[in-house]
Each structure stands twice: as C-alpha cells, then as structure tokens.
Scaffold this active site. Structure first.
Site, PDB file in Angstrom:
ATOM      1  CG  HIS A   6      -4.486  25.504  82.337  1.00  0.00           C
ATOM      2  ND1 HIS A   6      -3.365  25.789  81.595  1.00  0.00           N
ATOM      3  CD2 HIS A   6      -4.397  24.183  82.634  1.00  0.00           C
ATOM      4  CE1 HIS A   6      -2.629  24.708  81.472  1.00  0.00           C
ATOM      5  NE2 HIS A   6      -3.242  23.702  82.085  1.00  0.00           N
ATOM      6  CD  GLN A  23      10.233  23.063  75.991  1.00  0.00           C
ATOM      7  OE1 GLN A  23      10.112  23.305  74.783  1.00  0.00           O
ATOM      8  NE2 GLN A  23      10.943  22.067  76.473  1.00  0.00           N
ATOM      9  CD  GLN A  63       2.381  15.470  75.315  1.00  0.00           C
ATOM     10  OE1 GLN A  63       1.784  14.589  75.905  1.00  0.00           O
ATOM     11  NE2 GLN A  63       1.916  16.714  75.230  1.00  0.00           N
ATOM     12  N   GLY A 117      -2.367  28.030  79.993  1.00  0.00           N
ATOM     13  CA  GLY A 117      -1.328  27.300  79.252  1.00  0.00           C
ATOM     14  C   GLY A 117      -1.876  26.832  77.914  1.00  0.00           C
ATOM     15  CG  HIS A 118      -4.843  23.780  77.865  1.00  0.00           C
ATOM     16  ND1 HIS A 118      -5.217  23.730  79.182  1.00  0.00           N
ATOM     17  CD2 HIS A 118      -4.362  22.542  77.568  1.00  0.00           C
ATOM     18  CE1 HIS A 118      -4.991  22.520  79.671  1.00  0.00           C
ATOM     19  NE2 HIS A 118      -4.463  21.773  78.717  1.00  0.00           N
TER      20      HIS A 118
HETATM   21  P1  AMP Z   1      -2.996  18.478  78.416  1.00  0.00           P
HETATM   22  O1  AMP Z   1      -4.419  18.927  78.328  1.00  0.00           O
HETATM   23  O2  AMP Z   1      -2.442  18.509  79.811  1.00  0.00           O
HETATM   24  O3  AMP Z   1      -2.731  17.201  77.678  1.00  0.00           O
HETATM   25  O4  AMP Z   1      -2.154  19.580  77.654  1.00  0.00           O
HETATM   26  C1  AMP Z   1      -2.415  19.890  76.312  1.00  0.00           C
HETATM   27  C2  AMP Z   1      -1.284  20.723  75.777  1.00  0.00           C
HETATM   28  O5  AMP Z   1      -1.172  21.924  76.541  1.00  0.00           O
HETATM   29  C3  AMP Z   1       0.072  20.022  75.872  1.00  0.00           C
HETATM   30  O6  AMP Z   1       0.800  20.270  74.688  1.00  0.00           O
HETATM   31  C4  AMP Z   1       0.707  20.671  77.067  1.00  0.00           C
HETATM   32  O7  AMP Z   1       2.116  20.667  77.020  1.00  0.00           O
HETATM   33  C5  AMP Z   1       0.168  22.085  76.968  1.00  0.00           C
HETATM   34  N1  AMP Z   1       0.240  22.741  78.277  1.00  0.00           N
HETATM   35  C6  AMP Z   1      -0.295  22.291  79.433  1.00  0.00           C
HETATM   36  N2  AMP Z   1       0.024  23.126  80.451  1.00  0.00           N
HETATM   37  C7  AMP Z   1       0.804  24.094  79.921  1.00  0.00           C
HETATM   38  C8  AMP Z   1       1.466  25.250  80.453  1.00  0.00           C
HETATM   39  N3  AMP Z   1       1.404  25.560  81.746  1.00  0.00           N
HETATM   40  N4  AMP Z   1       2.163  26.012  79.596  1.00  0.00           N
HETATM   41  C9  AMP Z   1       2.248  25.712  78.273  1.00  0.00           C
HETATM   42  N5  AMP Z   1       1.645  24.650  77.710  1.00  0.00           N
HETATM   43  C10 AMP Z   1       0.931  23.859  78.519  1.00  0.00           C
END
Ligand code: AMP
Length: 281
Positions: free
Chosen positions: A34, A148, A153, A36-37
């Site tokens: 999404h 963040q 993590q 964020g990624h």
């Molecule tokens: P995940 O796929 O949930 O393991 O997330 C992969 C990376 O994306 C991790 O470093 C998360 O912290 C980052 N991430 C996930 N959601 C967000 C968000 N809403 N804003 C910023 N980074 C995000």
C-alpha cells in the site's frame, strides 16, 4: 523490472550492479503493498541506483495462533506498484527457498524485543531479526528502508546492525496514514465497515497523546491514562498495551523526553492494530 524467486538470481544481479559501481537499496516487505510501502520504495529509489523490494510473508515471525494463513496476498498488484515507482527487482522467494527443512540458526535480541509487541508476540522479533539478517546477506544493500509504523522493529533493526557490525545504513520513514488518520496497514483489510470506523480510535488516541506532550506534559502516567481512557471510549476496542518507552532501549519511562516512543497495540474485533508517535528533540 525483474521478478526473481531464488537467492542465486538475486545474488547474480546485485553482483553485476556492484561491479558497475551502482548503489543498492533494499525494502523488505511481506507484500500486499500500500502507500506506506510505496513511500519506502520511493525514498529508496531517490537515494540508490537500484532498488530491490523483497515480498516475503515470513513464517518465522508469526506465532502459532497468529494470522499467517489469513494474511492478504496479491503478488501481481505488488509488482505493478513496485514497477510504477521504479524498483529494479522484486525478490519473491518461497518459504522453502529461505528456510531449509533443518534450519536451526537464529538471530535473536534481548532487552529491546521483550517490551511492547514483544510481550504478546514472544517469537516475533527473533523471526524478524533472522529474516532481515538473511535478506541483508542475500541482497548486500548499501541502505535498507523501514517504516516508523513498526517503531519497535525499526529500533531493533538499528540495534542489530550496530551490534553485529552490519555495513548497512538503516533509513527510517514516517507513518503514512489514510485521510481520516488510520495508519495504513495490510491488516486493515481484515476490518469490516463498523470495525474500520472503530479503528480510528488508535490515531485519535495518538493525536491526543502527541498534543499533550507538545503542550508540555512529561508524565508518562498522565499521558498514558488519557490515551487509555480515549481508547476505552470505543466499545469495539480492546487494549493490548499503551506504553511510553525510551526511543533507543524500548524500556518503559516515567518521564517522556526525547528520544521517546509512545506506542500502542489495540484489538478491533479480532484484528490487532498498532500505532505510535515519537518524541524527538
Ligand atoms: P510489512 O509488509 O507490514 O512487513 O511492512 C514492510 C515495511 O513497510 C515495514 O518497514 C513497515 O514499517 C513499513 N510500513 C508498513 N505500513 C506503513 C505505513 N503506514 N507507513 C510507513 N511505513 C509502513
């Protein structure tokens, strides 16, 4: 953009890039990407010649009763997003490519991984540290990007890199939110309409705590109590934790002063969501 499924292919490609003197950024993800990624990938594209996005739903960071099976997946959509931002390669290994059947070597951490999410997810950060170490060894990036949103993590990865002398710059990226404030998360897809509305209580509580600290409140007890009261005003919410910790050690503090992290995990129905704010100089 290349899509590769084996460690050997990633290594060959990265070696070729390095031979040309190109810098490499890595964005580790579990997929179902999404905005964020996307913000992490964007930053990586700006700062590196080549960007690798790993899409790997890492089984070792899920507890036996957690949502590994239910976790949403859409690899084709993930690839489209990565390509549109300018990633050079997506690495999408099978679990068997990453973990031999007799795999038994772990990267684990004391202290930082025992508080906050580590309390209710006791094996989670061992899985995270192990898979991130493996990805670092496979991709050998110059920089790696973490959100963040998962503040504990990020702190743990920074500590691991320092403690184990990994020659990689860790870049933290701010939380990306929906228009109404909810932090973007792949797990938001679990929420039904009613739960989606109720989930706003996390960001509302974060906003409240942040304002109190900005207005000069330094007592962790006072800030936490106000945030807890706010969350408890939402009948669908069940608190896992609301905690104020030192931003480096992740240990609880009584006085909120920089660098600090105020973080929470809250169940909305069956879905466990997290949110936080950081207190910087
Ligand atoms: P995940 O796929 O949930 O393991 O997330 C992969 C990376 O994306 C991790 O470093 C998360 O912290 C980052 N991430 C996930 N959601 C967000 C968000 N809403 N804003 C910023 N980074 C995000």
């Amino acid at each position: 953009m290349e899509k590769v499924y084996t460690i050997k292919e990633v290594r060959e490609q990265v070696k070729a890039w390095k031979k040309e003197g190109l810098s490499v950024g890595l964005v580790p993800t579990m997929g179902y990407l999404h905005e964020g990624h996307a913000s992490l990938i964007q930053k990586a594209v700006e700062q590196n010649d080549k960007v690798v996005v790993s899409v790997f739903l890492n089984p070792t960071q899920f507890g036996p009763t957690e949502d590994l099976e239910a976790y949403p997946r859409d690899f084709e959509a993930d690839c489209k997003l990565c390509e549109s931002i300018g990633a050079a390669l997506v690495f999408h290994p099978e679990p068997s490519e990453m973990y031999a059947s007799d795999f038994c070597t772990w990267v684990d951490m004391d202290v930082l991984s025992k508080t906050l999410c580590g309390k209710s997810r006791p094996i989670h950060f061992r899985g995270v540290c192990t898979v991130v170490s493996k990805l670092f060894n496979i991709v050998t990036p110059d920089r790696a990007y973490f959100g963040q949103k998962d503040a504990q993590q990020l702190a743990i990865i920074r500590r691991m890199v320092r403690d184990l002398n990994m020659d990689i710059e860790i870049v933290g990226c701010p939380i990306v939110r929906e228009e109404d404030g909810l932090a973007k998360s792949s797990r938001n897809t679990y929420l039904n309409e009613e739960e989606r509305k109720a989930a706003l209580i996390l960001s509302k509580s974060v906003a409240l705590g942040k304002k109190m600290v900005a207005d000069g409140e330094t007592s962790a007890t006072v800030v936490k109590e106000a945030m807890i009261k706010k969350i408890e005003s939402e009948p669908m919410a069940k608190i896992d934790y609301v905690e104020a910790v030192d931003g480096l050690s992740m240990q609880p503090v009584e006085e909120i002063k920089a660098p600090a992290l105020v973080a929470m995990a809250v169940y909305i129905g069956k879905t466990r969501l997290i949110d936080n704010f950081i207190v910087e100089e």
